[in-house]
Enzyme design. Structure first.
Site: not given
Ligand SMILES: NC(=O)c1ccc[n+]([C@@H]2O[C@H](COP(=O)([O-])OP(=O)(O)OC[C@H]3O[C@@H](n4cnc5c(N)ncnc54)[C@H](OP(=O)(O)O)[C@@H]3O)[C@@H](O)[C@H]2O)c1
Length: 292
Positions: A56, A130, A210-211, A213, A215
């Site tokens: 990241y 990952h 991404s709960p 959805g 960015g």
């Protein structure tokens, strides 16, 4: 905050954790003090799980950027540090900003050492692959994670972006604690392909990434009409309803929404305080969440 088990023999964590990725992303990257404030908002609100990764960052030259931010936020937080689980990952590199898999054991060993230094710890709470590297047999990557656990460099092992078959295979080599796959109302494959059901059945923690959805798609939630009466009834936002729906997909599910803005962090944490009715869940199940 309401808690769920992180996995077999592991601690319980708040059902709404925190994903730190966008704090190191571009478009635009927040100032470091603001990033720390966002992490503190999550911790102050009761999150006890922070998700990060060595990759990241914007490019390989700053690998570990997000882990260093998390370490800084934890070192300046006034709450009980020992109650916080930090989950990081290895298995990707970022040459020129691209995402390139590297699941080779020698890379994962180097990456883990680098993550230990970036986080400023002697043992990583939860270390996740990952994603499987298509060029490397999964058994080689997982074998290295097993070595790291034996050596005491990592406490719990997690896998990300895996199928039920891959999970079964990995669990023959090492005790897997968590699975981290995508799950949100737009993308429900983790339910359809049985990974969530498998985690429920086996007691593994399912970390939904991404709960809301991600960015781009999260911005569509306020316009989804079916969510409005549900949000009104519970006195929460559409985002919190989406997170409550994700949490309701399995008893193993823990969500790790990201947010740069502290008010978004607090808004999302409201999902831990509500429970959707079977009718409300059925309504969301039957609603189209267009990704166009
Ligand atoms: N394992 C993997 O391969 C993988 C892949 C993707 C993500 N992840 C992990 O999952 C975490 C979350 O995923 P994500 O970052 O892709 O997407 P996400 O959490 O679904 O969406 C994050 C975006 O939603 C906005 N948001 C969140 N809660 C909100 C709320 N209550 N109200 C309004 N806006 C809200 C945030 O806005 P602001 O920033 O403006 O506050 C942020 O831009 C990541 O940080 C990372 O830790 C893992």
């Amino acid at each position: 905050m309401r808690t769920r088990s992180l996995g077999p023999g592991a601690t319980a964590v708040g059902v709404v954790g925190y994903g730190a990725w966008p704090l190191s992303d571009g478009a635009p990257r927040p100032r470091e003090d603001d990033a720390v404030r966002a992490i503190h908002a999550a911790l102050d609100g009761g999150a006890t799980l922070i998700d990060t990764a060595d990759a990241y960052c914007l490019h390989e030259g700053e690998a570990g950027h997000n882990e260093r931010l998390v370490a800084r936020a934890l070192s300046t937080w006034r709450g009980p540090r020992e109650e916080i689980v930090v989950a990081t990952k290895g298995g990707y590199t970022r040459p020129d900003g691209a995402w390139v898999s590297n699941g080779r054991p020698e890379h994962l060993r180097r990456a883990c050492d680098r993550s230990l230094a970036a986080l400023g710890v002697e043992r990583i709470d939860l270390y996740q692959l990952h994603g499987p590297d298509p060029e490397v047999p999964l058994a080689e990557s997982v074998g290295l994670l097993a070595d790291l656990a034996r050596e005491g460099k990592i406490r719990w092992v997690g896998l990300s972006n895996v199928s039920v078959d891959e999970l079964r295979q990995a669990r023959e080599q090492v005790a897997v604690t968590t699975v981290q796959n995508r799950l949100n109302p737009f993308f429900r494959e983790a339910v359809a392909d049985g990974v969530v059901a498998y985690c429920d059945q086996e007691g593994l923690g399912f970390l939904a990434y991404s709960p809301v959805g991600g960015g781009r798609l999260n911005k569509k939630l306020p316009a989804i009409a079916a969510l409005a009466p549900i949000a009104r009834r519970h006195g929460v936002s559409h985002h919190a309803v989406a997170l409550a729906w994700v949490l309701a997909q399995g008893t193993s599910v823990i969500v790790i929404p990201a947010a740069r803005q502290p008010e978004h962090v607090a808004d999302s944490q409201a999902a831990a305080r509500i429970e959707l009715t079977p009718d409300e869940l059925a309504t969301i199940d039957g609603t189209e969440f267009s990704i166009a």
